[in-house]
Design an enzyme around this catalytic site. Structure first.
Site, PDB file in Angstrom:
ATOM      1  N   ASP A 262      28.588  32.202  61.619  1.00 37.91           N
ATOM      2  CA  ASP A 262      29.295  31.247  60.478  1.00 37.91           C
ATOM      3  C   ASP A 262      30.688  31.457  60.441  1.00 37.91           C
ATOM      4  O   ASP A 262      31.197  32.665  60.191  1.00 37.91           O
ATOM      5  CB  ASP A 262      28.407  31.695  59.274  1.00 37.91           C
ATOM      6  CG  ASP A 262      29.331  30.959  57.958  1.00 37.91           C
ATOM      7  OD1 ASP A 262      29.535  29.779  58.274  1.00 37.91           O
ATOM      8  OD2 ASP A 262      28.771  31.389  56.831  1.00 37.91           O
TER       9      ASP A 262
ATOM     10  N   ASN B 139      32.671  29.845  58.220  1.00 38.79           N
ATOM     11  CA  ASN B 139      33.550  29.401  56.925  1.00 38.79           C
ATOM     12  C   ASN B 139      32.882  29.872  55.751  1.00 38.79           C
ATOM     13  O   ASN B 139      33.074  29.483  54.665  1.00 38.79           O
ATOM     14  CB  ASN B 139      33.505  27.872  57.029  1.00 38.79           C
ATOM     15  CG  ASN B 139      32.101  27.117  56.958  1.00 38.79           C
ATOM     16  OD1 ASN B 139      31.162  27.825  57.081  1.00 38.79           O
ATOM     17  ND2 ASN B 139      32.118  25.788  56.704  1.00 38.79           N
TER      18      ASN B 139
ATOM     19  N   ASP C  34      29.714  29.577  54.383  1.00 38.31           N
ATOM     20  CA  ASP C  34      28.601  28.855  53.889  1.00 38.31           C
ATOM     21  C   ASP C  34      27.237  29.537  53.851  1.00 38.31           C
ATOM     22  O   ASP C  34      26.450  28.772  53.618  1.00 38.31           O
ATOM     23  CB  ASP C  34      29.094  27.326  53.724  1.00 38.31           C
ATOM     24  CG  ASP C  34      28.434  27.195  55.257  1.00 38.31           C
ATOM     25  OD1 ASP C  34      28.263  27.756  56.219  1.00 38.31           O
ATOM     26  OD2 ASP C  34      28.514  25.783  55.579  1.00 38.31           O
TER      27      ASP C  34
ATOM     28  N   ASP D 287      27.849  27.563  62.695  1.00 38.38           N
ATOM     29  CA  ASP D 287      28.405  26.560  63.002  1.00 38.38           C
ATOM     30  C   ASP D 287      29.154  26.338  64.382  1.00 38.38           C
ATOM     31  O   ASP D 287      29.151  27.307  64.754  1.00 38.38           O
ATOM     32  CB  ASP D 287      29.375  26.133  61.854  1.00 38.38           C
ATOM     33  CG  ASP D 287      30.237  27.317  61.708  1.00 38.38           C
ATOM     34  OD1 ASP D 287      30.761  27.947  62.408  1.00 38.38           O
ATOM     35  OD2 ASP D 287      30.449  27.567  60.350  1.00 38.38           O
TER      36      ASP D 287
ATOM     37  N   ASP E 235      20.203  19.806  73.357  1.00 37.49           N
ATOM     38  CA  ASP E 235      18.874  19.461  73.069  1.00 37.49           C
ATOM     39  C   ASP E 235      18.738  18.103  72.810  1.00 37.49           C
ATOM     40  O   ASP E 235      19.336  17.400  71.960  1.00 37.49           O
ATOM     41  CB  ASP E 235      18.344  20.282  71.794  1.00 37.49           C
ATOM     42  CG  ASP E 235      16.969  20.797  71.971  1.00 37.49           C
ATOM     43  OD1 ASP E 235      16.076  20.184  72.011  1.00 37.49           O
ATOM     44  OD2 ASP E 235      16.706  22.282  71.589  1.00 37.49           O
TER      45      ASP E 235
ATOM     46  N   ASP F 177      13.064  18.016  74.234  1.00 34.40           N
ATOM     47  CA  ASP F 177      11.998  18.399  73.061  1.00 34.40           C
ATOM     48  C   ASP F 177      10.807  17.919  73.260  1.00 34.40           C
ATOM     49  O   ASP F 177      10.698  16.558  73.351  1.00 34.40           O
ATOM     50  CB  ASP F 177      12.756  18.293  71.564  1.00 34.40           C
ATOM     51  CG  ASP F 177      11.841  18.792  70.473  1.00 34.40           C
ATOM     52  OD1 ASP F 177      11.877  19.887  70.486  1.00 34.40           O
ATOM     53  OD2 ASP F 177      11.150  18.185  69.806  1.00 34.40           O
TER      54      ASP F 177
ATOM     55  N   GLU G 280      10.749  20.613  77.604  1.00 30.75           N
ATOM     56  CA  GLU G 280       9.694  21.501  76.718  1.00 30.75           C
ATOM     57  C   GLU G 280       8.304  20.661  77.025  1.00 30.75           C
ATOM     58  O   GLU G 280       8.242  19.648  76.393  1.00 30.75           O
ATOM     59  CB  GLU G 280      10.180  21.502  75.329  1.00 30.75           C
ATOM     60  CG  GLU G 280       9.401  22.567  74.697  1.00 30.75           C
ATOM     61  CD  GLU G 280       8.931  22.321  73.184  1.00 30.75           C
ATOM     62  OE1 GLU G 280       8.687  23.215  72.574  1.00 30.75           O
ATOM     63  OE2 GLU G 280       9.344  21.050  72.865  1.00 30.75           O
TER      64      GLU G 280
ATOM     65  N   HIS H 189      13.521  29.835  70.108  1.00 34.18           N
ATOM     66  CA  HIS H 189      13.709  29.648  68.538  1.00 34.18           C
ATOM     67  C   HIS H 189      12.042  29.474  68.034  1.00 34.18           C
ATOM     68  O   HIS H 189      11.988  29.383  66.704  1.00 34.18           O
ATOM     69  CB  HIS H 189      14.529  28.763  68.133  1.00 34.18           C
ATOM     70  CG  HIS H 189      14.049  27.244  68.679  1.00 34.18           C
ATOM     71  ND1 HIS H 189      13.877  26.988  70.023  1.00 34.18           N
ATOM     72  CD2 HIS H 189      13.661  26.336  68.031  1.00 34.18           C
ATOM     73  CE1 HIS H 189      13.519  25.747  70.103  1.00 34.18           C
ATOM     74  NE2 HIS H 189      13.300  25.435  69.168  1.00 34.18           N
ATOM     75  N   ASP H 190      11.221  29.128  68.892  1.00 36.61           N
ATOM     76  CA  ASP H 190       9.639  28.912  68.282  1.00 36.61           C
ATOM     77  C   ASP H 190       8.901  30.193  68.465  1.00 36.61           C
ATOM     78  O   ASP H 190       7.551  30.277  68.094  1.00 36.61           O
ATOM     79  CB  ASP H 190       9.274  27.742  69.150  1.00 36.61           C
ATOM     80  CG  ASP H 190       9.821  26.597  68.962  1.00 36.61           C
ATOM     81  OD1 ASP H 190      10.310  26.472  67.888  1.00 36.61           O
ATOM     82  OD2 ASP H 190       9.929  25.643  69.801  1.00 36.61           O
TER      83      ASP H 190
HETATM   84  C1  GLC Z   1       9.551  21.467  69.654  1.00 34.68           C
HETATM   85  C2  GLC Z   1      10.899  22.489  69.152  1.00 34.68           C
HETATM   86  C3  GLC Z   1      10.523  22.981  67.670  1.00 34.68           C
HETATM   87  C4  GLC Z   1      10.396  21.594  66.854  1.00 34.68           C
HETATM   88  C5  GLC Z   1       9.387  20.779  67.488  1.00 34.68           C
HETATM   89  C6  GLC Z   1       9.500  19.382  66.965  1.00 34.68           C
HETATM   90  O1  GLC Z   1       8.619  22.453  69.832  1.00 34.68           O
HETATM   91  O2  GLC Z   1      11.260  23.481  70.026  1.00 34.68           O
HETATM   92  O3  GLC Z   1      11.139  23.776  67.268  1.00 34.68           O
HETATM   93  O4  GLC Z   1       9.964  21.968  65.723  1.00 34.68           O
HETATM   94  O5  GLC Z   1       9.643  20.649  68.932  1.00 34.68           O
HETATM   95  O6  GLC Z   1      10.786  18.855  67.269  1.00 34.68           O
HETATM   96 CA    CA Z   2      29.276  27.575  58.351  1.00 28.91          CA
END
Ligand code: GLC
Ligand code: CA
Length: 557
Positions: free
Chosen positions: A21, A23, A25, A29, A98, A199, A255, A328-329
């Site tokens: 981050d 700034n 908040d 970013d 993405d 995605d 994905e 991230h999942d």
């Molecule tokens: C993919 C992403 C996930 C998101 C989902 C809906 O699985 O990796 O984070 O919630 O698609 O877009």
């Molecule tokens: Ca920020």
């Protein structure tokens, strides 16, 4: 095997909201990312995949896009993006975006128009259906709990949303939708980006007639299997390839939820008519429960070996693998397969990075970042975890404490706590209040500390990445044939890689006990070299090798 830069790359995934981050908040970013470019260069990666940075109301942290050609307010401006791209390129780092086009946000202009009336020109951009016997058109469930259908009062019809109701599914059978998506992709390519991570791209083609699916025992709706690998998915990706992808020197990774080896051979075919590679999810599903992912099961190593070996063997020469355990999942791999020790983090990394395919490192993985002790459900931010908790406990399908302990183990939020930069308050992520809690272990695990310790997980990753990217073994690591050894061993993951008469042996003890393994005679002799090991001395090779807990090494034989 044809050479390609994306086969010889190592990708680093950034979840911008939680990276840095700039700034105060409390939200990461673009300027924050740019400010850490030297760190990433030092790690040695050469591609960054950023989770979505587009304008979004953040129902699903940016995976609900309201404008594909604008930057999310909280993340900065298009100028900030251009600067990030430039700073990355100056360091030889490419940027992969993405691409979320199975659905948009319900706040996207297309959907706002589409829902305004049954006659609107964009009505058919989404998937609208009449009620069936006063109810939803079919029994599909949303991946984030509840029905996959939402009733729209204004036009008295349902729309489909495989994810949250703020993520309506686009209708890819409409050629205009494809035109709009391809135009948007072209715009980004012209800007100079270097690729797309697509995605849930396996879900864009829905089955004819949207038939009911089967509802598993203990579940309320049919799972998302019905929407994966649909009838026209390959046709649409080939069209995308012809009209956009093939015109640029970019990399693509799909994905592909629900993908099988047979399907992956089409998506990632070596002729290059669709995508470069896909993410498959079988291996990260091995610790799932009978009905859903919410379990505390441990992955049984022989099953993991069998699965990953199938992918290594089956795609060799005909497609290309992505190698990952973290994103991230997913929960943190060191809490899932390891014991959270640095040594276990290194062992798991070795097991993955010596395979054939393009490796993906998820932010913080290179530090050995762990799952986070969130405590009560109120501390979670993830729509998937929160909705599942509510739905399954309210329906009486799960006991709250038991479910909460599974969420603690498996929640996506484990991967989304702020990046641990240093030992200062909030781990140096922000000077304000972070949007999600910081893992309290940041004083022990952080980048500053690891950069000062030659024995850290960071430098181990740096070495692994360096071996693959520029060393006398690069070709062997990138292109060599994979062969599994000791399939039944419950602690050791062992395999070889061979190319043009040269051979590597990879030995990883993925357990917290010392163990022994018997090697075939031709591998048991003195090695020509030890490429890397996570202990001061690599285990001595012989017909029987003794490995300390979490010990690993790679040899040239
Ligand atoms: C993919 C992403 C996930 C998101 C989902 C809906 O699985 O990796 O984070 O919630 O698609 O877009
Ligand atoms: Ca920020």
């Amino acid at each position: 095997m044809k050479r390609a830069w994306w086969k010889e790359s190592v990708v680093y995934q950034i979840y911008p909201r939680s990276f840095c981050d700039s700034n105060g908040d409390g939200i990461g970013d673009l300027k924050g990312i740019t400010s850490r470019m030297d760190y990433l260069q030092k790690l040695g990666i050469n591609v960054i995949w950023m989770s979505p940075v587009y304008k979004s109301p953040n129902d699903d942290n940016g995976y609900d896009i309201a404008d594909y050609q604008a930057i999310m307010d909280e993340f900065g401006t298009m100028e900030d993006f251009d600067e990030l791209l430039l700073e990355a390129h100056q360091r030889g780092i490419r940027i992969v975006m993405d691409l979320v086009v199975n659905h948009t946000s319900d706040e996207h202009a297309w959907f706002v128009e589409s829902r305004s009336s049954r006659e609107n020109a964009k009505r058919d951009y989404y998937i609208w259906r009449e009620a069936k016997d006063g109810r939803e058109p079919n029994n599909w469930g949303s991946c984030f709990s509840g029905s996959a259908w939402e009733w729209d009062e204004t036009t008295q019809m349902y729309y489909l949303h495989c994810f949250s109701k703020k993520q309506p599914d686009l209708n890819w059978d409409n050629p205009e939708v494809r035109d709009r998506v391809f135009e948007m992709m072209t715009w980004w390519c012209e800007k100079g980006i270097d690729g797309f991570r697509m995605d849930v791209i396996s879900m864009i083609s829905k089955p004819e007639g949207l038939p009911d699916g089967t509802v598993a025992e203990g579940a309320l709706y049919a799972g998302s299997g019905m929407t994966c690998n649909g009838p026209h998915v390959h046709e649409y990706l080939q069209e995308m390839n012809r009209r956009v992808l093939s015109r640029y020197d970019i990399m693509t990774v799909g994905e592909t939820a629900g993908v099988t080896v047979e399907e992956a051979k089409k998506y990632a075919n070596a002729e290059g008519t669709e995508l470069n590679m896909v993410f498959q999810f079988e291996h990260v599903g091995l610790d799932g429960g009978a009905v859903d992912k919410w379990s505390r099961n441990k992955i049984y190593l022989p099953a993991l070996k069998e699965n990953l070996t199938k992918w290594q063997r089956e795609l060799a020469g005909v497609a290309w693998n992505s190698i990952f355990f973290s994103n991230h999942d997913q929960p943190r791999v060191v809490s899932r397969l390891g014991d959270e020790s640095p040594r276990s983090a290194k062992c798991i990394a070795t097991m993955l990075h010596m395979m054939q395919g393009t490796p993906y490192v998820y932010q913080g993985e290179e530090l050995g970042m762990t799952n986070c002790p969130f405590g009560p459900i109120e501390n979670y931010r993830d729509i998937e975890s929160i909705n599942a908790y509510r739905e399954l406990t309210e329906a009486g399908l799960r006991e709250p404490q038991e479910l909460l302990s599974c969420i603690a183990y498996k929640s996506r939020d484990n991967a989304r706590t702020p990046m641990q930069w240093d030992g200062s308050p909030n781990a140096g992520f922000t000077s304000g209040t972070p949007w999600i809690m910081v893992n309290p272990n940041y004083r022990e695990i952080n980048a500053e500390k690891e950069l000062a310790d030659p024995d850290s997980v960071f430098y181990y990753y740096q070495k692994l990445i360096g071996l693959r990217r520029r060393s006398e073994w690069s070709d062997l690591i990138v292109y060599g044939d994979y062969e599994l050894l000791l399939p039944e061993h419950e602690a050791v993951y062992a395999y070889t890689r061979s190319l043009d008469g040269r051979r590597l042996l990879v030995l990883c003890n993925l357990s917290a006990q010392e163990t022994q393994a018997k090697l075939p005679a031709e591998l048991a002799g003195g090695p020509k070299a030890v490429l890397i090991a996570n202990t001061e001395k690599a285990p001595r090779l012989g017909e029987t090798v003794t490995l300390e807990k979490w010990q690993c090494a790679v040899y040239e034989i």
